[in-house]
Enzyme design. Structure first.
Site, PDB file in Angstrom:
ATOM      1  N   ARG A 121      34.986  43.555  46.809  1.00 27.21           N
ATOM      2  CA  ARG A 121      33.783  44.354  46.134  1.00 27.21           C
ATOM      3  C   ARG A 121      32.736  43.339  45.624  1.00 27.21           C
ATOM      4  NH1 ARG A 121      33.455  48.107  45.251  1.00 27.21           N
ATOM      5  NH2 ARG A 121      35.340  49.130  44.614  1.00 27.21           N
ATOM      6  N   TYR A 122      32.953  42.260  44.969  1.00 34.09           N
ATOM      7  CA  TYR A 122      32.166  41.467  44.365  1.00 34.09           C
ATOM      8  C   TYR A 122      31.732  40.015  45.484  1.00 34.09           C
ATOM      9  CZ  TYR A 122      33.615  43.765  40.096  1.00 34.09           C
ATOM     10  OH  TYR A 122      33.839  44.867  39.194  1.00 34.09           O
ATOM     11  N   ARG A 125      34.718  37.058  44.969  1.00 31.99           N
ATOM     12  CA  ARG A 125      36.183  37.083  44.246  1.00 31.99           C
ATOM     13  C   ARG A 125      36.553  38.428  45.137  1.00 31.99           C
ATOM     14  NH1 ARG A 125      32.599  38.540  40.832  1.00 31.99           N
ATOM     15  NH2 ARG A 125      33.041  40.007  38.825  1.00 31.99           N
ATOM     16  N   CYS A 134      56.210  47.886  40.608  1.00 29.51           N
ATOM     17  CA  CYS A 134      56.371  47.202  39.302  1.00 29.51           C
ATOM     18  C   CYS A 134      57.608  47.231  38.711  1.00 29.51           C
ATOM     19  CB  CYS A 134      55.320  48.010  38.675  1.00 29.51           C
ATOM     20  SG  CYS A 134      53.414  47.977  39.256  1.00 29.51           S
ATOM     21  N   CYS A 138      53.371  53.016  34.855  1.00 35.70           N
ATOM     22  CA  CYS A 138      52.485  53.504  33.851  1.00 35.70           C
ATOM     23  C   CYS A 138      51.960  54.637  34.425  1.00 35.70           C
ATOM     24  CB  CYS A 138      51.375  52.397  33.539  1.00 35.70           C
ATOM     25  SG  CYS A 138      51.633  50.612  33.474  1.00 35.70           S
ATOM     26  N   CYS A 141      48.449  54.903  35.987  1.00 35.35           N
ATOM     27  CA  CYS A 141      48.057  53.879  37.183  1.00 35.35           C
ATOM     28  C   CYS A 141      47.107  54.129  37.851  1.00 35.35           C
ATOM     29  CB  CYS A 141      49.168  53.616  37.987  1.00 35.35           C
ATOM     30  SG  CYS A 141      49.129  52.527  39.288  1.00 35.35           S
ATOM     31  N   ARG A 143      46.048  53.082  40.623  1.00 31.33           N
ATOM     32  CA  ARG A 143      46.627  52.723  41.928  1.00 31.33           C
ATOM     33  C   ARG A 143      48.055  53.509  42.459  1.00 31.33           C
ATOM     34  NH1 ARG A 143      45.711  47.201  41.545  1.00 31.33           N
ATOM     35  NH2 ARG A 143      43.342  47.333  41.470  1.00 31.33           N
ATOM     36  N   ASP A 302      40.567  55.080  34.036  1.00 29.10           N
ATOM     37  CA  ASP A 302      39.760  55.439  35.346  1.00 29.10           C
ATOM     38  C   ASP A 302      40.055  57.131  35.519  1.00 29.10           C
ATOM     39  OD1 ASP A 302      38.756  53.069  35.970  1.00 29.10           O
ATOM     40  OD2 ASP A 302      40.853  52.441  37.121  1.00 29.10           O
ATOM     41  N   ASP A 339      35.114  51.061  35.197  1.00 24.97           N
ATOM     42  CA  ASP A 339      34.986  50.822  36.466  1.00 24.97           C
ATOM     43  C   ASP A 339      34.249  52.036  37.136  1.00 24.97           C
ATOM     44  OD1 ASP A 339      35.631  49.506  38.684  1.00 24.97           O
ATOM     45  OD2 ASP A 339      37.501  48.702  37.777  1.00 24.97           O
ATOM     46  N   LYS A 346      32.761  46.843  37.574  1.00 21.37           N
ATOM     47  CA  LYS A 346      33.072  47.188  36.258  1.00 21.37           C
ATOM     48  C   LYS A 346      31.850  46.849  35.505  1.00 21.37           C
ATOM     49  CE  LYS A 346      37.629  44.638  36.264  1.00 21.37           C
ATOM     50  NZ  LYS A 346      37.385  44.362  37.719  1.00 21.37           N
TER      51      LYS A 346
HETATM   52  C1  PLP Z   1      38.662  43.777  38.412  1.00 23.79           C
HETATM   53  C2  PLP Z   1      38.369  43.175  39.824  1.00 23.79           C
HETATM   54  C3  PLP Z   1      37.795  41.897  40.019  1.00 23.79           C
HETATM   55  C4  PLP Z   1      37.828  40.787  38.754  1.00 23.79           C
HETATM   56  O1  PLP Z   1      36.806  40.922  38.213  1.00 23.79           O
HETATM   57  P1  PLP Z   1      36.557  40.166  37.094  1.00 23.79           P
HETATM   58  O2  PLP Z   1      35.349  40.855  36.062  1.00 23.79           O
HETATM   59  O3  PLP Z   1      35.967  38.672  37.287  1.00 23.79           O
HETATM   60  O4  PLP Z   1      37.669  40.121  36.068  1.00 23.79           O
HETATM   61  C5  PLP Z   1      37.742  41.701  41.269  1.00 23.79           C
HETATM   62  N1  PLP Z   1      38.002  42.451  42.332  1.00 23.79           N
HETATM   63  C6  PLP Z   1      37.886  43.735  41.988  1.00 23.79           C
HETATM   64  C7  PLP Z   1      37.960  44.556  43.300  1.00 23.79           C
HETATM   65  C8  PLP Z   1      38.386  44.206  40.734  1.00 23.79           C
HETATM   66  O5  PLP Z   1      38.281  45.453  40.420  1.00 23.79           O
END
Ligand code: PLP
Length: 398
Positions: A121-122, A125, A134, A138, A141, A143, A302, A339, A346
């Site tokens: 998504r980012y 990362r 798990c 929870c 959850c 997911r 969420d 989110d 986020k």
């Molecule tokens: C939370 C999340 C991350 C990590 O986000 P950070 O702000 O770096 O902790 C990476 N990918 C996805 C899809 C996420 O939901």
């Protein structure tokens, strides 16, 4: 909602609901997993349920399984159905109703998977979903559509394709292992995954998201820590919501991880009737610092199906941050985030300390409500520059 002595101290709750003779196996994590409470019969043998809970357990079989480790089960109050631990892991009838704003995939993860199991998504990362299981589940959850094996979808992580995607995508420098809970894997299996990731030169940073230190601290063995420390820089984000969860066993498990050089962060979810007060949050973050864990995120819950009884208004999260900032150690204060529904990522949500943004200055308030005027920088006057130049270098001819 105020913390009791029971919540503020680091204490063991064992054997609790279990017979004294189970203590010989108590610290064996495999025994904990085998003895999880996962049926109505198991549950009713120990707790007197309300009708709201009994109906919830019967409905849960088709949505998100119930499962509670003996270690975590012992934190529950036998006589209080509103107990903050009970609300997190015992299903309730409200789970059966989906509010109009709710979604089965509230963060839009399924539409951001270049490979099944890998959420990108980012820019730099990825979130790598390595398992759908798990130690305990929870009830909120995010997911639940794929986690626990009884819901509407199944997680089908494509291992080879995921590793190949990571290898051929050099902008990815950060991999977050989650699921499900990656620390349920054997040491050998985790070691193989981490070794494969570490062989990719552009991956600098690896972290694991896990609630196992809280649900199953017995899993944090010296052998696991010795294996993890071969893969530095490796961070772990734990998930704890209420100060009672930080028992003496949990503090010791977190100490073993910290001693292995693993920086620890905590992610909490703001939950109605669990941790939606400044007093509870303050006790939680203070206990976390004593366990060498830095509070990282406080999540607005969420918009997951069947969660309206656990969600709070956004203003409550803002009020909690306002009640912490300035009033306690800066290291203890998490970032409150939402989110973005459908896949916005986020989004940080902060109290507003800017009272007015004027031209050339700001009007600010501090944590005590005092007002301060803060000016923007003034340009140095040309005449001053000439005067100082002459003073410093009187003989430099013009
Ligand atoms: C939370 C999340 C991350 C990590 O986000 P950070 O702000 O770096 O902790 C990476 N990918 C996805 C899809 C996420 O939901």
């Amino acid at each position: 909602m105020r913390p009791s002595d029971f919540d503020t101290a680091f204490i063991s709750h064992a054997p609790g609901y279990w017979p004294e003779d189970s203590m010989s196996r108590w610290s064996d994590f495999k025994w904990q997993l085998r003895n999880r409470v996962d049926s109505l019969t198991d549950l009713e043998a120990r707790l007197r349920l309300t009708d709201v809970e009994r109906a919830g357990v019967l409905l849960a079989g088709h949505k998100l399984a119930m499962s509670i480790t003996p270690h975590f089960f012992n934190l529950m109050d036998r006589d209080d159905p509103e107990c903050p631990i009970r609300r997190q892991v015992i299903p309730r009838i409200e789970e059966g109703w989906n509010a109009p704003e709710e979604l089965s995939d509230p963060c839009g993860e399924d539409s951001h998977m270049p490979v099944p199991g890998l959420v990108h998504r980012y820019p730099d990362r990825v979130l790598f979903l390595v398992t759908d299981r798990c130690a305990s589940y929870c009830r909120y959850c995010t997911r639940s559509r794929v986690v626990s094996g009884v819901g509407e979808q199944h997680l089908e992580t494509q291992w080879e394709a995921a590793f190949r995607y990571l290898e051929k995508t050099p902008q990815i420098r950060d991999v977050l292992l989650s699921g499900g809970d990656p620390l349920l894997f054997s040491d050998e299996r985790l070691d193989k995954i981490l070794t494969r990731l570490r062989a990719i030169p552009h991956i600098q940073f690896i972290r694991i998201g896990s609630r196992i230190p809280i649900f199953l601290p017995q899993r944090i063995t010296p052998e696991l820590c010795a294996m993890l420390k071969k893969h530095h820089p490796l961070f772990i984000s734990i998930h704890t919501n209420h100060p009672r969860e930080l028992t003496s066993e949990v503090r010791d498990a977190l100490g073993r991880l910290a001693d292995a050089g693993i920086p620890l962060g905590n992610q909490s979810v703001l939950l109605r009737g669990v941790n939606d007060s400044v007093e509870i949050q303050k006790t939680l973050v203070h206990k976390l610092l004593m366990c060498r864990v830095r509070p990282y995120y406080l999540y607005q819950c969420d918009l997951i199906n069947g969660s309206s009884h656990l969600r709070t208004p956004v203003a409550q999260g803002v009020a909690i941050i306002e009640g912490l900032r300035g009033h306690t150690t800066g290291y203890a204060i998490p970032q409150f985030v939402i989110d973005g529904p459908g896949g916005g990522g986020k989004i940080p949500i902060n109290p507003n300390y800017i009272v007015e943004a004027g031209t050339g200055h700001l009007t600010l308030r501090n944590f005590e409500g005092e007002i301060f005027d803060y000016p923007d920088p003034s340009p140095m006057p040309r005449a001053e520059m000439v005067r100082l130049q002459q003073q410093a270098m009187p003989h430099a001819g013009c």
